[in-house]
Design an enzyme around this catalytic site. Structure first.
Site, PDB file in Angstrom:
ATOM      1  N   CYS A  37      63.721 182.192  20.851  1.00  0.00           N
ATOM      2  CA  CYS A  37      62.916 183.239  20.218  1.00  0.00           C
ATOM      3  C   CYS A  37      61.836 182.660  19.305  1.00  0.00           C
ATOM      4  CB  CYS A  37      63.809 184.237  19.495  1.00  0.00           C
ATOM      5  SG  CYS A  37      62.955 185.814  19.181  1.00  0.00           S
TER       6      CYS A  37
ATOM      7  N   HIS B  17      67.119 186.784  23.081  1.00  0.00           N
ATOM      8  CA  HIS B  17      68.314 186.442  22.303  1.00  0.00           C
ATOM      9  C   HIS B  17      69.570 186.609  23.160  1.00  0.00           C
ATOM     10  CE1 HIS B  17      66.870 185.694  18.231  1.00  0.00           C
ATOM     11  NE2 HIS B  17      66.008 186.686  18.376  1.00  0.00           N
TER      12      HIS B  17
ATOM     13  N   GLU C  31      72.159 185.082  23.032  1.00  0.00           N
ATOM     14  CA  GLU C  31      73.354 184.814  22.222  1.00  0.00           C
ATOM     15  C   GLU C  31      73.821 186.038  21.441  1.00  0.00           C
ATOM     16  OE1 GLU C  31      70.159 184.446  19.105  1.00  0.00           O
ATOM     17  OE2 GLU C  31      70.349 184.141  21.272  1.00  0.00           O
TER      18      GLU C  31
END
Length: 309
Positions: free
Chosen positions: A142, A235, A237
């Site tokens: 990001c 993102h 994660e």
């Protein structure tokens, strides 16, 4: 891949409750294999939450991964106890003479801040320059993607008028690329950013290979041909609730945010969101560890000579 972390790190118990294989340092010392050394430069404010998210994704393979957490911002944290930072994080001076198999640079909530106004911008540049000679492969996430593109390729900061927030569809461009091996032709991943990454801009400024794009033509996943650097603009994660937490935080701050796209069932923030990107995130990090780190890193890290053979 069992991740190897200090016995007292809070993530140990958190991830074990999810049946994630976490190997403490004391147990790992009894195995006569060389673990992959992965350094995580954690730029997110809620560091413990971010640790949990990334460690979860680094845990799905038979090899050990020895995790080292790095901080470069010496200011007092408002979101993470000083004791935690002192116990589990190193400073750059502590590791600058070491070599690592992998480096992950996380995102940061700095999308509307000019690069030169970022408090630790000189330290970011120092780490990226250092990584060229001390790290086999680096993965930027990001905001870190935007920072790296500026430092490494001179790409000016590109900022959206409105924040991109939600879960978006992407499609792969190279079905046989190693980093996208096993991906579905189309897949979902969350975004939360002001940064803009037009694929045409990446192609004009760099020789990076774009491996996956959004439906609107933004670059999502791209990498260098030598596998030394990889970039993911979203993102993968994130937990199921992370976008919701960001949304309600902004509501409480009176910012009148848009409801995250394709996230809450029936677009109703009162409904509980579900993670529709979990398998993609796990596969992306497994592929990076396997094909971009393990298969090209030297066995003896004292001699950094990554090879594509």
């Amino acid at each position: 891949m069992p991740i190897r972390v200090p016995d007292e790190l809070p993530a140990v118990n958190f991830l074990r409750e999810e049946n994630v294989f976490v190997m403490t340092t004391s147990r790992a010392s009894g195995q006569e294999i060389r673990p992959l050394k992965v350094l995580i430069l954690n730029l997110m404010p809620k560091k413990i939450e971010t640790e949990n998210q990334f460690l979860r994704l680094l845990s799905n393979s038979p090899l050990q991964v020895d995790i080292q957490l790095l901080r470069i911002d010496s200011r007092e944290s408002r979101n993470t106890p000083a004791e935690h930072l002192n116990n589990f994080y190193c400073n750059f001076e502590d590791i600058q003479e070491q070599n690592f198999d992998g480096l992950i640079v996380t995102g940061a909530p700095l999308g509307l801040v000019e690069f030169n106004d970022v408090a630790y911008w000189p330290q970011i540049k120092q780490v990226l320059e250092w990584s060229k000679d001390h790290v086999t492969s680096t993965l930027f996430v990001c905001w870190a993607v935007q920072a790296a593109l500026n430092i490494l390729y001179g790409i000016p900061k590109q900022t959206r008028t409105d924040k991109l927030s939600g879960v978006y569809e992407h499609h792969i461009l190279h079905p046989h690329a190693l980093l996208t091996r096993g991906f579905d032709d189309s897949f979902l991943a969350p975004h939360s950013r002001y940064a803009d990454f037009p694929a045409a801009l990446i192609r004009d400024y760099t020789d990076l290979e774009i491996l996956a794009e959004t439906e609107e033509g933004d670059a999502y996943l791209f990498a260098s041909k030598d596998k030394r650097i990889a970039f993911v603009t979203g993102h993968p994660e994130y937990d199921a609730q992370t976008l919701a937490q960001e949304y309600f935080r902004d509501v409480e701050a009176g910012l009148d945010p848009e409801v995250p796209y394709n996230y809450f069932p029936h677009n109703d923030p009162q409904n509980t969101p579900r993670a529709s990107w979990r398998s993609h995130g796990n596969l992306l990090f497994t592929n990076w560890l396997n094909y971009y780190v393990y298969q090209i890193t030297p066995y003896d890290l004292r001699h950094m000579n990554p090879t594509l053979d």
